[in-house]
Design a protein around this motif. Structure first.
Motif, PDB file in Angstrom:
ATOM      1  N   TYR A 225       0.787  -1.264  -0.005  1.00  0.00           N
ATOM      2  CA  TYR A 225       0.037  -0.079  -0.033  1.00  0.00           C
ATOM      3  C   TYR A 225       0.705   1.341   0.146  1.00  0.00           C
ATOM      4  CZ  TYR A 225      -3.650  -3.277   1.300  1.00  0.00           C
ATOM      5  OH  TYR A 225      -4.795  -4.330   1.115  1.00  0.00           O
ATOM      6  N   TYR A 226       1.785   1.353   0.756  1.00  0.00           N
ATOM      7  CA  TYR A 226       2.638   2.671   1.071  1.00  0.00           C
ATOM      8  C   TYR A 226       3.405   2.957  -0.174  1.00  0.00           C
ATOM      9  CZ  TYR A 226       0.914   3.137   5.979  1.00  0.00           C
ATOM     10  OH  TYR A 226       0.022   3.302   6.855  1.00  0.00           O
ATOM     11  N   LEU A 227       4.418   2.230  -0.386  1.00  0.00           N
ATOM     12  CA  LEU A 227       5.304   2.221  -1.719  1.00  0.00           C
ATOM     13  C   LEU A 227       4.648   2.665  -2.782  1.00  0.00           C
ATOM     14  CD1 LEU A 227       8.265   0.114  -0.620  1.00  0.00           C
ATOM     15  CD2 LEU A 227       7.936   2.487   0.176  1.00  0.00           C
ATOM     16  N   PRO A 228       3.714   1.639  -3.297  1.00  0.00           N
ATOM     17  CA  PRO A 228       2.994   2.227  -4.548  1.00  0.00           C
ATOM     18  C   PRO A 228       2.144   3.571  -4.426  1.00  0.00           C
ATOM     19  CG  PRO A 228       2.660  -0.038  -4.089  1.00  0.00           C
ATOM     20  CD  PRO A 228       3.418   0.552  -2.776  1.00  0.00           C
ATOM     21  N   PHE A 229       1.592   3.689  -3.561  1.00  0.00           N
ATOM     22  CA  PHE A 229       0.798   4.968  -3.045  1.00  0.00           C
ATOM     23  C   PHE A 229       1.920   6.269  -3.289  1.00  0.00           C
ATOM     24  CE2 PHE A 229      -0.508   8.658  -0.784  1.00  0.00           C
ATOM     25  CZ  PHE A 229      -1.532   9.055  -1.273  1.00  0.00           C
ATOM     26  N   LEU A 230       2.842   6.338  -2.655  1.00  0.00           N
ATOM     27  CA  LEU A 230       3.855   7.398  -2.590  1.00  0.00           C
ATOM     28  C   LEU A 230       4.426   7.640  -3.930  1.00  0.00           C
ATOM     29  CD1 LEU A 230       5.815   6.754   0.740  1.00  0.00           C
ATOM     30  CD2 LEU A 230       4.042   8.671   0.206  1.00  0.00           C
ATOM     31  N   ALA A 231       4.797   6.237  -4.830  1.00  0.00           N
ATOM     32  CA  ALA A 231       5.388   6.337  -5.905  1.00  0.00           C
ATOM     33  C   ALA A 231       4.429   7.166  -7.033  1.00  0.00           C
ATOM     34  CB  ALA A 231       5.810   5.138  -6.615  1.00  0.00           C
ATOM     35  N   ARG A 232       3.040   6.569  -7.153  1.00  0.00           N
ATOM     36  CA  ARG A 232       2.257   7.160  -7.913  1.00  0.00           C
ATOM     37  C   ARG A 232       1.875   8.722  -7.319  1.00  0.00           C
ATOM     38  NH1 ARG A 232      -2.055   2.020  -8.128  1.00  0.00           N
ATOM     39  NH2 ARG A 232      -0.514   0.608  -9.065  1.00  0.00           N
TER      40      ARG A 232
END
Length: 244
Positions: A225-232
């Motif tokens: 959840y966290y890493l993909p959200f921050l990347a997007r």
């Protein structure tokens, strides 16, 4: 869904500062109100429709990274107001004790929530813990009945997302007395082991790392959840379920 450029429905009123959160907990209210915590994990469940908020619900930010992102997007400073004893919980309990508030707890095992109730009564004289129910109770209907009988001024629902948000919103629709219903993640589990975070992790703002190292589901949650959200979010402005 972790990120979307489409409009977000069910926007909640953002509480930005600890002082405003403490005021909200004890402010007069016409009926039950819900305060939920926004982070990439709860945002994913919200977007997936696992719980539906409305304009009269309130939201606070969980985690320093999410708070910095919201501050940047809105142009107004926003604090991380995690509900634990390394965050706002101690000040919140002091405020409730000063007012002689009736507190309800839902979360953890029966042993954990009973231990937390005893801890809170001892640490915050004047606080009246009127309900301490396990979060593993098989019947939400029975939980709602128990809350209705106890009539707490503040109810902490510590069951993990999205179960805690779904129960909080169901209680809001059913209860007929003023109650501040707060979803608070691992509050019961952590407070039953107080002090939960070693001081070195708290001083360096590394509570997330301590949980990732010591709680099996946290590291996979960060990856999912966290890493993909921050990347997007770094590529496109995210639409968040927030209102002024």
């Amino acid at each position: 869904m972790l990120y979307s450029a489409t409009a977000v429905t069910g926007r909640s009123r953002l509480i930005r500062r600890q002082a405003d959160l403490l005021h909200w907990l004890t402010a007069p209210r016409p009926g039950p109100e819900v305060l939920w915590y926004l982070n990439p994990h709860t945002l994913s469940h919200h977007r997936a429709g696992h719980f539906a908020t409305s304009g009269d619900d309130h939201v606070v930010i969980d985690g320093g990274t999410t708070a910095r992102m919201v501050s940047k997007l809105t142009g107004v400073p926003c604090e991380s107001l995690s509900f634990d004893y390394a965050g706002v919980a101690c000040a919140a309990m002091d405020r409730l004790a000063q007012r002689g508030a009736r507190l309800g707890l839902i979360g953890g095992t029966s042993e954990e929530v009973s231990r937390v109730a005893t801890f809170l009564r001892k640490r915050h004289p004047g606080l009246r813990v009127v309900l301490a129910a396990s979060g593993y109770h098989p019947s939400h209907r029975q939980l709602m009945s128990d809350v209705a009988v106890a009539r707490p001024d503040v109810l902490l629902v510590s069951m993990g997302s999205p179960r805690q948000e779904a129960l909080a919103l169901a209680l809001k629709a059913r209860l007929d007395h003023p109650t501040a219903i707060v979803t608070c993640g691992a509050f019961v589990h952590q407070t039953a082991r107080h002090p939960y975070y070693p001081e070195v992790y708290t001083r360096r703002n590394l509570r997330w790392l301590y949980r990732a190292l010591n709680t099996p589901h946290i590291a996979p949650r960060i990856l999912r959840y966290y890493l993909p959200f921050l990347a997007r979010a770094a590529l496109r402005r995210p639409q968040l379920p927030l209102r002024d």
